[in-house]
Every structure is written in structure tokens, then in C-alpha cells.
Design an enzyme around this catalytic site. Structure first.
Site, mmCIF file in Angstrom:
data_model
loop_
_atom_site.group_PDB
_atom_site.id
_atom_site.type_symbol
_atom_site.label_atom_id
_atom_site.label_comp_id
_atom_site.label_asym_id
_atom_site.label_seq_id
_atom_site.Cartn_x
_atom_site.Cartn_y
_atom_site.Cartn_z
ATOM 1 N N GLY A 80 3.967 -3.042 1.067
ATOM 2 C CA GLY A 80 2.508 -2.812 1.740
ATOM 3 C C GLY A 80 2.378 -4.043 3.084
ATOM 4 C CG HIS B 202 -14.235 -24.114 31.654
ATOM 5 N ND1 HIS B 202 -12.790 -23.193 31.539
ATOM 6 C CD2 HIS B 202 -13.746 -25.329 32.266
ATOM 7 C CE1 HIS B 202 -12.016 -23.803 32.384
ATOM 8 N NE2 HIS B 202 -12.112 -24.994 32.502
ATOM 9 C CB VAL C 134 9.171 1.622 -2.791
ATOM 10 C CG1 VAL C 134 9.455 1.134 -4.310
ATOM 11 C CG2 VAL C 134 8.972 0.902 -2.035
HETATM 12 P P1 NAD Z 1 -4.391 -2.381 3.010
HETATM 13 O O1 NAD Z 1 -5.047 -0.877 3.035
HETATM 14 O O2 NAD Z 1 -4.686 -3.368 4.159
HETATM 15 O O3 NAD Z 1 -2.852 -2.061 3.257
HETATM 16 C C1 NAD Z 1 -2.018 -1.405 2.400
HETATM 17 C C2 NAD Z 1 -0.654 -1.167 3.118
HETATM 18 O O4 NAD Z 1 0.344 -0.314 1.996
HETATM 19 C C3 NAD Z 1 -0.881 0.082 4.179
HETATM 20 O O5 NAD Z 1 -0.080 -0.600 5.361
HETATM 21 C C4 NAD Z 1 -0.225 1.210 3.616
HETATM 22 O O6 NAD Z 1 0.437 2.035 4.502
HETATM 23 C C5 NAD Z 1 0.916 0.499 2.770
HETATM 24 N N1 NAD Z 1 1.068 1.532 1.525
HETATM 25 C C6 NAD Z 1 0.773 2.343 0.889
HETATM 26 N N2 NAD Z 1 1.270 2.766 0.114
HETATM 27 C C7 NAD Z 1 2.604 2.525 0.131
HETATM 28 C C8 NAD Z 1 3.914 2.523 -0.650
HETATM 29 N N3 NAD Z 1 4.152 3.462 -1.625
HETATM 30 N N4 NAD Z 1 4.901 1.954 0.027
HETATM 31 C C9 NAD Z 1 4.733 1.037 0.969
HETATM 32 N N5 NAD Z 1 3.736 0.845 1.313
HETATM 33 C C10 NAD Z 1 2.545 1.401 1.386
HETATM 34 O O7 NAD Z 1 -4.323 -2.873 1.525
HETATM 35 P P2 NAD Z 1 -4.135 -4.461 0.950
HETATM 36 O O8 NAD Z 1 -3.377 -5.277 1.766
HETATM 37 O O9 NAD Z 1 -3.743 -3.973 -0.441
HETATM 38 O O10 NAD Z 1 -5.684 -4.765 0.923
HETATM 39 C C11 NAD Z 1 -6.645 -4.257 0.155
HETATM 40 C C12 NAD Z 1 -8.002 -4.418 0.770
HETATM 41 O O11 NAD Z 1 -8.575 -5.649 0.392
HETATM 42 C C13 NAD Z 1 -7.954 -4.246 2.330
HETATM 43 O O12 NAD Z 1 -7.897 -2.773 2.666
HETATM 44 C C14 NAD Z 1 -8.998 -4.790 2.755
HETATM 45 O O13 NAD Z 1 -10.129 -3.897 2.693
HETATM 46 C C15 NAD Z 1 -9.166 -6.047 1.728
HETATM 47 N N6 NAD Z 1 -8.735 -7.241 2.043
HETATM 48 C C16 NAD Z 1 -9.219 -7.902 3.020
HETATM 49 C C17 NAD Z 1 -8.913 -8.985 3.553
HETATM 50 C C18 NAD Z 1 -9.336 -9.659 5.111
HETATM 51 O O14 NAD Z 1 -10.592 -9.068 5.110
HETATM 52 N N7 NAD Z 1 -8.978 -10.388 5.509
HETATM 53 C C19 NAD Z 1 -7.748 -9.762 2.989
HETATM 54 C C20 NAD Z 1 -7.168 -8.994 2.263
HETATM 55 C C21 NAD Z 1 -7.722 -7.969 1.465
#
Ligand code: NAD
Ligand code: FAD
Length: 522
Positions: free
Chosen positions: A236, A501, A293
Site C-alpha cells: 500500500g 517576507h 500480491v
Molecule cells: P490509504 O487509503 O491512504 O492507502 C491505501 C493504499 O493501498 C492505496 O494506495 C491503495 O491503492 C493501496 N492498496 C489497496 N489494496 C491493495 C492491495 N491489495 N495491494 C496493494 N496495494 C493496495 O490507506 P492507509 O495508508 O492504510 O491509511 C488509512 C487511512 O488512515 C487513510 O486513508 C487516512 O484517512 C488515514 N491516515 C491519515 C494520515 C494523515 O492524515 N496524515 C496518516 C495515516 C493514515
């Protein structure tokens, strides 16, 4: 609004009556004369009455605890219930939810520690500072993070007491409706006129990949490694993948991120995602995009072998010491008893709500990760405040167009409003203005000129529709853009506001000017 069934004064009176009554009740004749049987029966039934609240909030995460505090401020009799102990030393349910315990706060603590380490090792030389023999004490870094979390959890309990929030520990299950209230089982049953479901979300799991949070981890395990893994694989390339991938890469891991889609950060403006791909790759994160995967084998030596097909369809394998699965999160609605009162749940498990977080059942609300919209702590908090103000008869609202998002990598990514691809899909005519930090004096002085600001403005009205920033301080700068969108500012308004600035946020003004008359310093 329901008042409490028995106030403190009444409870004390019952106690006194009971203590007087006990010596007499053993004398049956006297009992009859004094009608004590009747009195005791009445008292027993009274003390067995359910504790009653105006509002019961289920879940003490970002949404639930802030909602509860606001309820207390508004004079509502409120209780907030939490089930998860997280890392509480006594194993008792701990407030703060995902964000405080295994999310925002611990990840930002580790991002900060690892950035300090990398700055000293790699970037201090450019400033003329030579430091030799720099090492990282990982257990000390983890302890620091844990201490921050503990301190903040204690802070929430203090805020609960300050705002007269009854903090209940245990797993809540909605039992059903009783008249105009709802009964909920916790350790003991309680009754409330209004329910706020704030049960959050849990990491999405992949079939065939069992999480043990030692070698194969979700976010909780990945925030608690006691040593730097030599080879770290992450499934991910979303927000967690990039943030936690950055932490462990900075400390020395070889990090490979396997992503199903052809680009990383699918939620971002495409130009931003492309820029981040370039910058993160240059830092040493390796990406396998468009990969699928297919399996995981645990080797006897403790390593993991991940099998996947790459973008061309060729089967590949990757051996790693630790694996992190970060493929999104799913709402927590299972075993909550919402069916007993008829609350509608979507196919994907989210509680269905309207723009004011009202569910399909009157007096039942749901907020935060368990409902539609971005899974962000501040969105959950804003919804919590809105819901309590509406329960109190006020007109709370959330402007969903003005909720900022931030990725705390280096450089950071921050945005608010629409992306270019969203505007194109919606057929909205817009102008884009862009300004790079390579033309910003403060960025040059700081020694990091990576990234840009992009402002998107309506072609006819000049209203700001979206702002996208890639920069070291994007998380702080995005506030100006969120305010511009909240106040429906025009790009020209931003261009005419005096920007101090030399600052990084001058780049926002320059990008706003670039949508119209043109940037001044480019
Ligand atoms: P995410 O939605 O940000 O990213 C998940 C990623 O995994 C995506 O790019 C998706 O395409 C990919 N993916 C999904 N299934 C897959 C698979 N089978 N194989 C390979 N890739 C796959 O989710 P996250 O990183 O797990 O985070 C969860 C949520 O937590 C986020 O959506 C966000 O809302 C929150 N979060 C926020 C912050 C922040 O605000 N800074 C930080 C961390 C998490
Ligand atoms: P939660 O925080 O998940 O809280 C829900 C609580 O309800 C949980 O503690 C759960 O135990 C409890 N609960 C569930 N069912 C019951 C029940 N039946 N009875 C009693 N209690 C129950 N967001 C940001 O805005 N900025 C960030 O920097 C950020 N970083 C993150 C980093 C990581 C690694 C992760 C995983 C998430 C991050 N997030 C971030 C997202 C943020 O953590 C969530 O959006 C936020 O926690 C949602 O708040 P919530 O109140 O809806 O749910």
C-alpha cells in the site's frame, strides 16, 4: 431532555434510610407496622434503575471524546464509553482512539525523531556542521513516543472530569429502544435519549496475510518496532505506507512499497502524486506500482517471502524481515447492536448519515471514520462538535469542502478543496497557478527547495477551488488555504493579502497571482 433519574442528594437519602432501616427489618412485626417492606422494595427497585444520560457517545477516539467535551460544555448530561486498552499498563480501556494510541500522534512522534536523525546525518554538513558517529537508540525513540501518548491519554481523562463527561469503560452493545430512549449494555446497562456512534475504523486485512503485529504488522505493530528492520516491505503506497516507510527508511531500513494502482497516493492531485513519486524514490523508497500480491510465506529463519505479480504480469518475490499491510481501513460497526434499533448500514459497512451526521433513526447520530468522507481526526472532531450543537438545539455544521489533508513525509504534502482531475471530471472551467519553492528565498535559506504550491481558481468567478502544496512546512501553510476556501476567497484576494517576507507561505500568494496577473518572483 431527560434529567438524571436520581441525583446525588436522593442517593444519599436512600443510603441513610437503608442504614436506619436494616436493624428494624429483621423484626417482622415492626416491619409491617412501619411499612418498611414496601419502602425497601421501592428503594431496591429505585437503585436498580438504569443510569440515564441525555447523550451516550460510543467510542472515545478523536470524534467521540471531542463530541463528549462539547456536550459537557453545552450542559448536556453525557457519558462516553471506550472498549480498547491499547497499551494501557493496567489493561484498562484508554481514551484517544486510533489517532492518539496507534495513529496520528505516535506516527508524528516517530516521523519527528527519524527526521532529526536524518537531518543530523545527512543535511547538517551543508550548513557547515560536522557530526560523527551518530546512532539511533530505537527503544529510547519508542519510549519517547509512548510517553507522549500516555500523557495525552491522561489529558483526555482530565478534560472529561473538567467538562463533567462520565467516562465508562467497557464494550458497548445497543440493546434496543425503550420509549423515547435507547438501552445500551456496557458493564451495566445505561439508558440515553441520544446516541452518537463514534466507533471509528480498523485496518483492512488482506486474505492469506495474517497480522501478528510482530513480523507481519498493521499500523500498531509498525509503530512499535524495537529495532530497525534491515528489509521492510509495505503493501500500500497510501498515506501510512509513505509516512511509516519514511520513518524506517530514515533509520536505515531498505523499504519496498508494493502498490496495486499504477500511481502512488491515489487520493492526491495527480501532479502532486507524480512529484512525490520522484522525491520519495530519490530518498531511497522503492516502489512496485501496478502490482498484485498473491501470497506470503513465513520462512523458518523468521523472514517473510512475499509473492506478487508486477505491472507486466511477471511473478516476483520479495524477502523481508518485517511486513506492514497498509491498504486502507474499514468502519467498525460489527457486533454493535445497531440492527436492534434499525440503523442503516451501507454495503461497505459505513453507518449511513446525512450532512448533519443523522442516521436513519431519529436521535441516533454517527461521526468520524465510521461514516462517509475522509478518515481524518479533525473531520471526526468537527462532526462531533456539529452533532452535539444540533442535539442542544443549535445550528452546528461542517463545511466538507474545506477539510484539509496532510501527509507528514519530507517534504510534506497538504491540500484542501478539489484536485485538477476532480475539476476536469466535473466539467468546471478553472485556471491553475503554480509556484516552485526553488524560487523562494526562505526555502533556499532553509536548504530545502523541493516542491511547489498550486492554486486552482474558478475561471469565471476567480473563487479558490483547491490548493495543493508540496513543501517542508506544508502542514502549517495549508491553514491559509483552508481559510480562503471557507471564506470563499478569490485567488486575487490571496494575491492582495500582505505576506511576510521571507517566508515559505509567500509561495501561496505567488501561486494565487500566477492564476491571474502572474507571479512576481518567477
Ligand atoms: P490509504 O487509503 O491512504 O492507502 C491505501 C493504499 O493501498 C492505496 O494506495 C491503495 O491503492 C493501496 N492498496 C489497496 N489494496 C491493495 C492491495 N491489495 N495491494 C496493494 N496495494 C493496495 O490507506 P492507509 O495508508 O492504510 O491509511 C488509512 C487511512 O488512515 C487513510 O486513508 C487516512 O484517512 C488515514 N491516515 C491519515 C494520515 C494523515 O492524515 N496524515 C496518516 C495515516 C493514515
Ligand atoms: P477512532 O479514533 O478509531 O476511535 C474509535 C474508538 O471507538 C476506538 O478507540 C474503539 O476502541 C472504540 N470502540 C469501537 N467499538 C466500540 C464499542 N462497541 N464500545 C466501546 N468502544 C468502542 N488522521 C489525521 O487527521 N491526521 C493524522 O496525522 C493521522 N495519522 C494517522 C496515522 C495512522 C497510522 C492511522 C492508522 C490513522 C491516522 N489518522 C490521521 C486517521 C485518524 O486516526 C482517524 O481518522 C481518527 O482516529 C478517527 O477518529 P474516530 O473517533 O472516528 O475513530
Amino acid at each position: 431532555m431527560a434529567a438524571c433519574q436520581w441525583g446525588d442528594a436522593e442517593k444519599r437519602l436512600i443510603g441513610i434510610l437503608k442504614s436506619i432501616a436494616v436493624p428494624f427489618v429483621r423484626v417482622s412485626a415492626l416491619r409491617k407496622v412501619l411499612f418498611l417492606d414496601v419502602l425497601l422494595d421501592e428503594m431496591n427497585s429505585m437503585t436498580q434503575e438504569l443510569e440515564q444520560f441525555d447523550v451516550l457517545v460510543i467510542g472515545a477516539g478523536s470524534g467521540g471524546y471531542i463530541a463528549s467535551i462539547r456536550a459537557g460544555q453545552l450542559g448536556l448530561r453525557v457519558a462516553c464509553v471506550e472498549a480498547a486498552p491499547y497499551a494501557d499498563p493496567k489493561g484498562e480501556p484508554r481514551p484517544g482512539g486510533t489517532c492518539l494510541n496507534v495513529g496520528c500522534i505516535p506516527s508524528k512522534a516517530l516521523l519527528s525523531s527519524s527526521e532529526e536523525f536524518e537531518n543530523i546525518r545527512k543535511h547538517s554538513r551543508a550548513h557547515g556542521i560536522h557530526v560523527e558517529g551518530v546512532t539511533m537508540d530505537v527503544p529510547a525513540m519508542i519510549s519517547r513516543k509512548d510517553a507522549i501518548v500516555t500523557k495525552m491519554a491522561q489529558g483526555i481523562e482530565y478534560l472529561f472530569r473538567k467538562n463533567k463527561v462520565n467516562y465508562l469503560k467497557g464494550r458497548a452493545t445497543v440493546l434496543g429502544r425503550v420509549g423515547d430512549a435507547f438501552d445500551v449494555a456496557i458493564a451495566q446497562n445505561v439508558r440515553a435519549r441520544h446516541l452518537v456512534i463514534a466507533t471509528g475504523s480498523l485496518p483492512r486485512q488482506l486474505p492469506g496475510i495474517a497480522i501478528d503485529n510482530v513480523d507481519v504488522c498493521d499500523n500498531a505493530g509498525a509503530l512499535a518496532f524495537q529495532a530497525v528492520p534491515n528489509r521492510l516491505a509495505i503493501i500500500g503506497a497510501g498515506i501510512i505506507g509513505l509516512e511509516l516507510g519514511s520513518v524506517w527508511r530514515r533509520l536505515g531500513s531498505a523499504v519496498t512499497i508494493i502498490e496495486a494502482l499504477p500511481q502512488l497516493l491515489p487520493m492526491c492531485d495527480t501532479e502532486v502524486a507524480r512529484e512525490m513519486h520522484k522525491l520519495m524514490s530519490a530518498q531511497g523508497l522503492e516502489f512496485q506500482l501496478g502490482a498484485r500480491v498473491s501470497g506470503l510465506e513465513r520462512n523458518p529463519d523468521g523472514t517473510q517471502k512475499l509473492t506478487y505479480s508486477d505491472a507486466s504480469g511477471t511473478t516476483q518475490s520479495l524477502v523481508c524481515d518485517k511486513l506492514v499491510v497498509a491498504v486502507g481501513r474499514v468502519p467498525t460497526t460489527a457486533d454493535l447492536g445497531l440492527g436492534s434499533i434499525g440503523v442503516e448500514i451501507s454495503d461497505r459497512g459505513f453507518v449511513e448519515v446525512d450532512q448533519h451526521c443523522r442516521t436513519s433513526v431519529e436521535h441516533v447520530y454517527a461521526i468520524g471514520d465510521v461514516v462517509r468522507g475522509p478518515m481524518l481526526a479533525h473531520k471526526a472532531e468537527d462532526e462531533g462538535v456539529m452533532v452535539m450543537e444540533r442535539i442542544a438545539g443549535q445550528a452546528g455544521h461542517v463545511n466538507y469542502d474545506a477539510i484539509p489533508s496532510i501527509i507528514y513525509t519530507s517534504p510534506e504534502v497538504a491540500w484542501v478543496g478539489r484536485t485538477e482531475q476532480e475539476l476536469k471530471e466535473a466539467g468546471i472551467d478553472y485556471r491553475a497557478g503554480k509556484f516552485p519553492f526553488s524560487a523562494n528565498g526562505r526555502a533556499l535559506g532553509n536548504g530545502d527547495t523541493s516542491g511547489f504550491v498550486k492554486v486552482l481558481a474558478d475561471a469565471k468567478t476567480d473563487t479558490v477551488l483547491g490548493v495543493h502544496i508540496v513543501s517542508t512546512s506544508a502542514s502549517e501553510m495549508i491553514g491559509e488555504a483552508a481559510m480562503a476556501i471557507e471564506f470563499k476567497a478569490a485567488a486575487e484576494d490571496i494575491g492582495r493579502i500582505s505576506h511576510a517576507h521571507p517566508t515559505l507561505y509567500e509561495a501561496i500568494r505567488e501561486a494565487a497571482l500566477a492564476t491571474g496577473t502572474g507571479a512576481l518572483n518567477l
